[in-house]
Design a protein around this motif. Structure first.
Motif: not given
Length: 608
Positions: A188-197, A205-206, A211-214, A225-230
């Motif tokens: 999941e974190a790898v996929r986030d980096v891919k979207l960021f790149f 962001v969506a 994920r933060m709300e869930r 809190a980690r999702y909020r910081d991201q």
């Protein structure tokens, strides 16, 4: 087949053609919808060709062709052939330098983000280039802080007992310990980096918001809190990006600035309406004046850029329309699996963005061609004024003397043309008449020999002569020039310790330049190069002298045997290490024993 026979048998379908010169070298690669019509057009006298094409046709001695099924296939093949052969008459797309990229190693089981300057076709995802290069390090630190992918290169099997410090300072998810982070969470974190790149910040962001709300609903507050910081970090990045398009599209925007045969091409990459990066390309050998065809140039440059495998956006904006635009659109659409448009905006915000890119291209052009390179011309202009030279000092010659207590005295001459060393013009001198370490006599000798020869051979004289030393060396060189009726030749010297510059005719009023003056640095560089060259030659002479004296001191060894040993064994050190058996074929047993005993006085010859 002869060239005429090949031209008559060309097929009428699409494909690529390769023009070759008399040596068989590929000098041009082109593509065509109809090979027969396109290739024959080069040789029709009724066609009016521009000067570049005329020069190309004059060198064509052979033609080869490769048939393809479609025009798009021909376009891709043309780019590959240009990369392979680098033909003289094609536009070659090259980066000015290897700027760093960030690499997401998707080809590893647990990917990580690393900095690299090599972009390979290895299955990884590359993001960049970063200009300036320090931005790559800053972004890497931010990515590690935001997404916490691993930074180590150990094998990840989840069997470790405890994580390293990176986990405790929240820089790694800890996939090396199975209880801390499983493969699904890491993916999941790898996929986030891919979207960021890929610049898909809205989608990222969506997903993070959901994920933060869930996580909050499931009472996993630390994860929330980690999702909020991201989210906060991504929003902060977005605030620094001001240039946007109303329709949040992925767009590549090209612009260029040209002056004569030089050109700077600039590319701005826009993702989701935000400019996230840029690239620069430079040319120095384009057709000058009216012979330059901007449409043909852009067509070749863009084709090569996207054929390299670069990301394909929704739209490409170019300052000019060009031939085969529809073919390139079809190729890009097939790669993206969606419609890609190549536009030439004439007004509005899109045109303003192209003008912005062109302004940046002009700045890049000035930095590369007008600011960085002509600096030396400004320094030499200052030297002209300082020394009151009659001509611009395009060619400067500098002399230095080297010896140890008068032994093996030599001199060097170095030449600088337009402020740069011309090493092919360097010369060495063995001092023939001056003795006893007389630097002044040695300087007078080599200066006289140098310019007497130039006068005999009717070669051009330098614009300025510099000698290493003070007023004494300057006077000696001036005397040599006076004896050759070259008193008008500009002459100066630079003293080592005080860094004073003495000028012929103004010896009583030496010049002292500021310590950080570029002009002083240039004169010091010329002087130091002459000193280095002289010392190197002196050491070579001294080594030969030591070699001679060492061997000739052995009874029974004369010049002929010395030369024979050198020819066969190569050096004094090899002779020193050689055994009696190895020496015997060249000097005989008796002399071989004498040589070996000379170098091993404390060892019996029987042990050799």
């Amino acid at each position: 087949m002869s060239l005429a026979e090949k031209l008559s048998s060309l097929p009428t379908g699409p494909g690529c053609y390769l023009h070759k010169d008399a040596h068989g070298t590929v000098i041009y690669v082109g593509k065509a919808k109809n090979l027969r019509h396109r290739v024959r057009s080069y040789f029709q006298s009724s066609r009016h060709h521009d000067p570049k094409t005329q020069a190309l046709v004059a060198h064509i001695a052979d033609v080869e062709f490769i048939v393809t099924d479609t025009e798009v296939e021909a376009l891709v093949l043309e780019s590959n052939l240009i990369k392979q052969y680098k033909p003289r008459y094609n536009v070659l797309l090259k980066d000015d330098k290897q700027y760093p990229h960030l690499k997401l190693t998707l080809n590893e089981p647990f990917p990580r983000v690393i900095k690299t300057r090599r972009v390979l076709n290895d299955g990884a995802l590359y993001h960049g280039p970063y200009l300036p290069a320090s931005l790559a390090h800053q972004t890497l630190r931010l990515v590690n802080q935001m997404f916490q992918l691993r930074t180590c290169d150990i094998e990840i099997d989840g069997k470790r007992d405890r994580p390293c410090l990176e986990y405790h300072i929240k820089r790694c998810l800890g996939p090396c310990v199975r209880e801390l982070c499983g493969p699904a969470e890491y993916a999941e974190a790898v996929r986030d980096v891919k979207l960021f790149f890929e610049g898909k910040n809205k989608q990222l962001v969506a997903e993070l918001q959901a994920r933060m709300e869930r996580a909050a609903e499931e009472l996993r507050f630390e994860q929330a809190a980690r999702y909020r910081d991201q989210l906060r970090l991504i929003e902060r990045l977005g605030e620094t990006q001001k240039m946007m398009l109303k329709d949040a599209a992925d767009v590549d925007i090209f612009g260029y600035h040209r002056d004569g045969a030089r050109l700077a091409l600039q590319l701005f990459t826009m993702r989701e309406g935000r400019i996230i990066g840029r690239r620069e390309f430079f040319w120095e050998d384009l057709p000058p004046g009216d012979d330059f065809d901007p449409a043909a140039f852009l067509g070749e440059a863009l084709t090569q850029y996207y054929a390299l495998g670069n990301y394909v956006p929704h739209e490409v904006h170019a300052p000019h329309d060009f031939a085969d635009r529809d073919v390139l659109e079809a190729f890009l659409s097939a790669r993206r699996s969606a419609k890609v448009r190549i536009l030439t905006p004439q007004r509005g915000q899109k045109r303003e963005l192209i003008e912005l890119v062109e302004r940046n291209a002009r700045v890049a052009f000035d930095q590369r061609f007008r600011t960085l390179k002509p600096d030396m011309a400004d320094v030499l202009d200052e030297l002209t004024d300082l020394l009151a030279l009659p001509h611009f000092p395009a060619r400067i010659e500098c002399f230095d003397i080297s010896h140890i207590q008068g032994a093996e005295a030599v001199a060097s001459l170095v030449v600088f043309e337009n402020g740069q060393p011309a090493k092919d013009e360097y010369r060495k001198f063995r001092i023939k008449t001056a003795t006893g370490g007389d630097d002044f006599a040695a300087m007078r000798e080599v200066v006289g020999r140098r310019y007497a020869r130039l006068l005999r051979e009717e070669k051009h004289l330098p614009d300025l002569v510099i000698v290493d030393g003070g007023k004494g060396q300057l006077s000696a060189a001036a005397q040599a020039l006076r004896e050759l009726d070259l008193e008008a030749l500009p002459l100066a010297s630079i003293a080592k310790r005080e860094e004073l510059i003495f000028v012929k005719g103004r010896e009583s009023d030496p010049l002292r330049l500021e310590r950080h003056s570029p002009l002083l640095h240039l004169i010091q560089a010329i002087r130091d190069e002459a000193h280095r060259f002289a010392v190197t030659f002196h050491r070579q002479r001294r080594t030969l002298r030591d070699f001679d004296s060492e061997l000739l001191a052995i009874p029974g060894i004369g010049p002929k045997l010395k030369n024979r040993l050198l020819r066969n064994l190569g050096s004094l050190e090899n002779i020193r290490r050689a055994s009696i058996a190895e020496l015997t074929p060249f000097v005989g047993v008796q002399r071989a024993r004498a040589i070996w005993q000379h170098f091993h006085p404390e060892t019996p010859a029987a042990d050799a």
